[in-house]
Design a protein around this motif. Structure first.
Motif, PDB file in Angstrom:
ATOM      1  N   LEU A 105       0.846  -1.187   0.000  1.00 46.06           N
ATOM      2  CA  LEU A 105       0.000   0.000   0.000  1.00 46.06           C
ATOM      3  C   LEU A 105       0.887   1.245   0.000  1.00 46.06           C
ATOM      4  CD1 LEU A 105      -2.805   1.280   0.170  1.00 46.06           C
ATOM      5  CD2 LEU A 105      -2.612   1.119   2.654  1.00 46.06           C
ATOM      6  N   LEU A 106       0.689   2.105  -0.998  1.00 46.64           N
ATOM      7  CA  LEU A 106       1.435   3.359  -1.093  1.00 46.64           C
ATOM      8  C   LEU A 106       0.472   4.527  -1.249  1.00 46.64           C
ATOM      9  CD1 LEU A 106       4.300   2.379  -3.576  1.00 46.64           C
ATOM     10  CD2 LEU A 106       4.388   2.409  -1.078  1.00 46.64           C
ATOM     11  N   VAL A 107       0.946   5.699  -0.843  1.00 47.28           N
ATOM     12  CA  VAL A 107       0.200   6.943  -1.039  1.00 47.28           C
ATOM     13  C   VAL A 107       1.051   7.912  -1.850  1.00 47.28           C
ATOM     14  CG1 VAL A 107      -1.176   6.737   1.062  1.00 47.28           C
ATOM     15  CG2 VAL A 107       0.995   7.955   1.143  1.00 47.28           C
ATOM     16  N   GLN A 108       0.357   8.763  -2.612  1.00 52.62           N
ATOM     17  CA  GLN A 108       1.045   9.833  -3.331  1.00 52.62           C
ATOM     18  C   GLN A 108       0.940  11.078  -2.467  1.00 52.62           C
ATOM     19  OE1 GLN A 108      -0.626  11.015  -7.134  1.00 52.62           O
ATOM     20  NE2 GLN A 108       1.420  11.404  -7.932  1.00 52.62           N
TER      21      GLN A 108
ATOM     22  N   TYR B 291      -1.958  -6.170   7.120  1.00 48.31           N
ATOM     23  CA  TYR B 291      -3.249  -5.689   6.645  1.00 48.31           C
ATOM     24  C   TYR B 291      -4.380  -6.443   7.338  1.00 48.31           C
ATOM     25  CZ  TYR B 291      -7.221  -5.149   3.480  1.00 48.31           C
ATOM     26  OH  TYR B 291      -8.467  -4.911   2.943  1.00 48.31           O
ATOM     27  N   VAL B 292      -5.408  -5.696   7.760  1.00 48.66           N
ATOM     28  CA  VAL B 292      -6.581  -6.284   8.392  1.00 48.66           C
ATOM     29  C   VAL B 292      -7.811  -6.064   7.515  1.00 48.66           C
ATOM     30  CG1 VAL B 292      -8.128  -6.201  10.396  1.00 48.66           C
ATOM     31  CG2 VAL B 292      -5.653  -6.047  10.721  1.00 48.66           C
ATOM     32  N   SER B 293      -8.095  -4.780   7.176  1.00 46.74           N
ATOM     33  CA  SER B 293      -9.304  -4.503   6.413  1.00 46.74           C
ATOM     34  C   SER B 293      -9.265  -3.110   5.800  1.00 46.74           C
ATOM     35  CB  SER B 293     -10.543  -4.625   7.307  1.00 46.74           C
ATOM     36  OG  SER B 293     -10.516  -3.631   8.320  1.00 46.74           O
ATOM     37  N   GLY B 294     -10.193  -2.887   4.882  1.00 48.82           N
ATOM     38  CA  GLY B 294     -10.380  -1.571   4.287  1.00 48.82           C
ATOM     39  C   GLY B 294      -9.817  -1.458   2.888  1.00 48.82           C
TER      40      GLY B 294
ATOM     41  N   GLU C  60      -5.752   7.192   9.158  1.00 50.96           N
ATOM     42  CA  GLU C  60      -6.102   8.577   8.839  1.00 50.96           C
ATOM     43  C   GLU C  60      -5.882   8.903   7.365  1.00 50.96           C
ATOM     44  OE1 GLU C  60      -3.929  11.169  11.463  1.00 50.96           O
ATOM     45  OE2 GLU C  60      -4.987  10.442  13.241  1.00 50.96           O
ATOM     46  N   GLU C  61      -4.791   8.411   6.785  1.00 51.88           N
ATOM     47  CA  GLU C  61      -4.451   8.750   5.403  1.00 51.88           C
ATOM     48  C   GLU C  61      -5.165   7.905   4.369  1.00 51.88           C
ATOM     49  OE1 GLU C  61      -0.368   9.166   4.212  1.00 51.88           O
ATOM     50  OE2 GLU C  61       0.121  10.319   6.003  1.00 51.88           O
ATOM     51  N   THR C  62      -5.552   6.668   4.731  1.00 51.51           N
ATOM     52  CA  THR C  62      -6.083   5.748   3.721  1.00 51.51           C
ATOM     53  C   THR C  62      -7.389   5.059   4.107  1.00 51.51           C
ATOM     54  OG1 THR C  62      -4.938   3.765   4.523  1.00 51.51           O
ATOM     55  CG2 THR C  62      -3.710   5.208   3.016  1.00 51.51           C
ATOM     56  N   GLY C  63      -7.753   5.063   5.381  1.00 51.80           N
ATOM     57  CA  GLY C  63      -8.915   4.310   5.833  1.00 51.80           C
ATOM     58  C   GLY C  63      -8.638   2.828   6.036  1.00 51.80           C
ATOM     59  N   VAL C  64      -7.412   2.399   5.765  1.00 57.01           N
ATOM     60  CA  VAL C  64      -7.031   0.990   5.910  1.00 57.01           C
ATOM     61  C   VAL C  64      -6.641   0.709   7.356  1.00 57.01           C
ATOM     62  CG1 VAL C  64      -5.282  -0.732   5.249  1.00 57.01           C
ATOM     63  CG2 VAL C  64      -6.376   0.692   3.501  1.00 57.01           C
TER      64      VAL C  64
ATOM     65  N   ALA D 196      -4.092   6.960  -3.077  1.00 54.74           N
ATOM     66  CA  ALA D 196      -3.693   5.806  -2.269  1.00 54.74           C
ATOM     67  C   ALA D 196      -4.138   4.562  -3.010  1.00 54.74           C
ATOM     68  CB  ALA D 196      -4.351   5.857  -0.887  1.00 54.74           C
ATOM     69  N   ASN D 197      -3.232   3.570  -3.080  1.00 49.34           N
ATOM     70  CA  ASN D 197      -3.587   2.364  -3.810  1.00 49.34           C
ATOM     71  C   ASN D 197      -2.637   1.225  -3.462  1.00 49.34           C
ATOM     72  OD1 ASN D 197      -4.983   0.732  -5.608  1.00 49.34           O
ATOM     73  ND2 ASN D 197      -4.983   2.311  -7.210  1.00 49.34           N
TER      74      ASN D 197
END
Length: 160
Positions: A20-23, A95-98, A56-60, A109-110
Motif C-alpha cells: 500500500l502506497l500513497v502519493q 493488513y486487516v481490512s479496508g 487517517e491517510e487511507t482508511g485501511v 492511495a492504492n
C-alpha cells in the motif's frame, strides 16, 4: 524555533504480493509515492502512530508488527541552514481490512504489486525501495519461522 529531528512513523503495509502506497500532496515529497505515515504524538509509540496514520491517510486498518528501519530525511537550504530533519521509523504492518481512499495529506492511495514498485513503476520517495525489500525479507523470515514451529498435537501431562 523548531526542534530537530522530528520523529515520524511509516506504515509499511503488505497484503500478499501487494504493498500500500500513497502519493504525497505536500512537500518535501509532493507528487512522489511512499508509505503512509506522519508525526508520532507525545506519549505514542511509533508502532501505534504508524497504524493511526495509516487509518487517517487511507482508511485501511492494519496491525503494527515490527520496526524495519530508521530513515533520516535531512534537507538544508542553499545557505546551509537546516530546513528540516525527520527521523522516520518504518513499521511493518499486517493488513486487516479496508480499501484505500486518499485522505489527509495524500493525493492518491492504492495497492501495487511489490515487483512493479521494486522495478521502478512509480516515482518514489527516498528509501522506499530499500525499506520495501526489507519488509519482504522480514515477511519471508516470519513465514519461515512459523512454518518451522511444531504445532502441539494434543495435551501432555507431566508425571508428578
Amino acid at each position: 524555533m523548531a526542534h530537530f529531528p522530528r520523529l515520524a512513523a511509516l506504515a509499511v503495509t503488505l497484503d500478499g504480493d501487494r504493498v500500500l502506497l500513497v502519493q504525497r500532496r505536500n512537500p518535501p515529497d509532493a507528487g512522489l509515492w511512499g508509505f503512509p505515515g506522519g508525526h508520532v504524538e507525545p506519549g505514542e509509540t511509533a508502532l501505534d502512530a504508524a497504524a493511526r496514520e495509516l487509518a487517517e491517510e487511507t482508511g485501511v486498518i492494519a496491525l503494527p508488527r515490527i520496526y524495519l528501519d530508521n530513515i533520516d530525511m535531512i534537507e538544508c537550504g542553499e545557505d546551509g541552514a537546516l530546513r528540516y530533519h525527520f527521523l522516520l521509523a518504518a513499521v511493518l504492518c499486517d493488513y486487516v481490512s479496508g480499501d484505500p481512499v486518499a485522505a489527509d495529506d495524500a493525493m492518491d492511495a492504492n495497492w501495487f504489486l511489490v515487483e512493479d514498485i521494486l522495478a521502478g513503476a512509480k516515482p518514489l520517495s527516498g528509501g522506499v525501495a530499500r525499506t520495501l525489500a526489507r519488509a519482504m525479507a522480514a515477511q519471508q523470515a516470519g513465514a519461515s519461522q512459523q512454518a518451522g514451529v511444531a504445532q502441539p498435537s494434543g495435551t501432555a501431562r507431566q508425571a508428578g
